[in-house]
Scaffold this active site. Structure first.
Site, PDB file in Angstrom:
ATOM      1  N   ASP A 129      39.390  14.358 -20.996  1.00 12.76           N
ATOM      2  CA  ASP A 129      38.214  15.184 -20.686  1.00 12.76           C
ATOM      3  C   ASP A 129      37.271  15.261 -21.884  1.00 12.76           C
ATOM      4  O   ASP A 129      36.067  15.013 -21.767  1.00 12.76           O
ATOM      5  CB  ASP A 129      38.656  16.591 -20.287  1.00 12.76           C
ATOM      6  CG  ASP A 129      39.402  16.634 -18.967  1.00 12.76           C
ATOM      7  OD1 ASP A 129      38.767  16.879 -17.934  1.00 12.76           O
ATOM      8  OD2 ASP A 129      40.631  16.419 -18.986  1.00 12.76           O
ATOM      9  N   THR A 226      41.350  16.661 -12.779  1.00  9.40           N
ATOM     10  CA  THR A 226      42.248  16.541 -13.934  1.00  9.40           C
ATOM     11  C   THR A 226      43.712  16.656 -13.518  1.00  9.40           C
ATOM     12  O   THR A 226      44.581  15.989 -14.084  1.00  9.40           O
ATOM     13  CB  THR A 226      41.912  17.607 -14.994  1.00  9.40           C
ATOM     14  OG1 THR A 226      40.543  17.458 -15.397  1.00  9.40           O
ATOM     15  CG2 THR A 226      42.791  17.458 -16.223  1.00  9.40           C
TER      16      THR A 226
END
Length: 458
Positions: A129, A226
């Site tokens: 990320d 995620t």
């Protein structure tokens, strides 16, 4: 016609309507199909008529720009030219981001890593990320100038900057530098020397725009889904450009989305296992894809990830995608989120049944659901969030424009376009989001929502 610099041949009706563009100063060379050479000022006026008769259009020196598709008004073609660099850079940097994600995911899957952290809302955040956000921020700033780049993105540096996360920060910095070192492979320029910790943090921090109705800004979800990424399943890298509240272009990188639709029937771990036991041949597009579209073009495109070909020539390896032609709900597939936290599976299941959908839902993480519809692998995506949840623009912007240009429809449950002009959230959203491959299916879902909403408990 002196100084003729470009010529465009329009095929006979029923043929491929994309124009062939030839640089030339020799008129005789291009007398195709008995057509006439037309000065650029007449090109737009005669485009439609020429398509039916197979004529040649040409541009003069005072208008030397190549025209990507003469099937659209002159204003649309000029707009396409206006954003050509933005689209080119966006596709390349998303390819880079996918490479970074694949590297990190291959190291994480099946292992317990301290590098997986939780944000304030308990959602996971990983090295990928932060790494993708820093990489995309740095590349866009280098290509367009720091002063000209404004980015709305999901991650901040609050967790990363804590004293007890020094090793994590070091790993992020290293991951970013490894990725940027590969920039020339993707046709981009990398840094002269490795970025330091301060520079990486600054790149992440620069993604601090709040969006809004005026001006230009990029919208980035560095790793959408995620949880899927951590589990070795589906996820996406999503980048869009918004100008004055309108999504201008969108790029969606789906590193684990198989090019062969049949693989969707298998769990991602099984897919990875089978790939290792019997690796597909180079160029078979098994490792995922990048999809992209520009508003008003009427086209959406897909290309394989760079690793399948060993070099990056995205204009030659891309192919056009379009939504499914299925309009009968009995043969339609509908997508929904895997997690029930922010979506009601029971309500969407009831809606699907009420309109006649008979297939089991395709539950996938992230904006891969948008990719599935754009590519024709599914026909319906419904999401109805529970009370209090607000949809973020980075979870939808890129996917929406890709579906629309591939021929699909995306609105809220009231049939209104999604509004990306009101900051970081889709404010004013009517109940939920409905994306369909066509208007007929979309209309049926809208009617079913109206009929069932009072009993939804949402």
């Amino acid at each position: 016609m002196a100084g003729l610099s470009h010529a465009i041949y329009l095929p006979q009706a029923g043929g491929n309507f994309r124009a062939c563009i030839f640089p030339t100063c020799d008129r005789a060379r291009f007398r195709l199909g008995g057509g006439l050479l037309l000065h650029s000022s007449f090109a737009a006026r005669f485009a439609a008529g020429s398509a039916a008769s197979g004529r040649l259009l040409s541009l003069s020196d005072d208008d030397p720009s190549p025209i990507p598709s003469v099937g659209f008004p002159r204003s649309s073609r000029m707009e396409a030219e206006m954003y050509s660099k933005e689209l080119d850079v966006a596709v390349r940097v998303v390819q880079m981001a996918c490479s970074l994600c694949q590297r990190v995911q291959s190291e994480m899957v099946g292992r317990k890593w301290d590098e997986i952290k939780s944000k304030d809302d308990d959602s996971p955040v990983t090295v990928a990320d932060w790494g993708v956000q820093a990489t995309v921020s740095w590349v866009l700033s280098q290509c367009f100038g720091i002063e000209n780049v404004s980015i709305v993105a999901e991650e901040d540096v609050q967790t990363l900057s804590k004293k007890n996360n020094t090793a994590l920060l070091e790993y992020v910095v290293n991951t970013v530098n490894v990725c940027l070192a590969e920039a020339p492979t993707f046709g981009l320029e990398g840094p002269e020397k490795a970025l330091g910790t301060k520079e990486v943090l600054e790149a992440i921090i620069r993604c601090n725009s709040n969006g809004g109705p005026k001006g230009r800004f990029w919208v980035l979800d560095p790793v959408d889904g995620t949880l899927g990424f951590v589990r070795g399943d589906q996820y996406a890298v999503a980048l869009a450009l918004i100008e004055d509240g309108e999504v201008i272009l969108g790029v969606l990188g789906c590193p684990n989305y198989p090019m062969n639709k049949a693989w969707l029937n298998y769990h991602q771990r099984y897919y990875r296992l089978m790939s290792k036991l019997s690796p597909p041949t180079s160029g078979s597009w098994h490792k995922g894809c990048v999809m992209y579209a520009q508003k008003g073009s009427g086209e959406a495109w897909m290309q394989p990830l760079i690793h399948d070909y060993g070099k990056f020539d995205w204009q030659n390896c891309a192919r056009k995608i379009q939504v499914s032609f299925v309009s009968d709900p009995a043969f339609a597939t509908f997508c929904e989120p895997v997690e029930k936290t922010n979506s009601s599976h029971s309500f969407t299941a009831g809606l699907a049944d009420s309109v006649g959908v008979r297939k089991q839902p395709l539950r996938v993480y992230s904006m891969v659901k948008y990719a599935a519809i754009a590519r024709g692998d599914a026909e319906i995506f419904m999401k109805f969030a529970r009370a209090g949840y607000k949809e973020k623009i980075w979870d939808h912007a890129a996917g929406v424009v890709i579906i629309q240009e591939a021929g699909g429809v995306v609105t809220d449950a009231g049939g209104r376009p999604l509004d990306f002009s009101r900051g970081m959230y889709l404010e004013g959203l009517d109940r939920g989001i409905i994306a369909c491959s066509g208007a007929l299916l979309h209309e049926k879902i809208i009617k079913a929502v109206d009929a069932s909403w009072d009993s939804s408990n949402l």
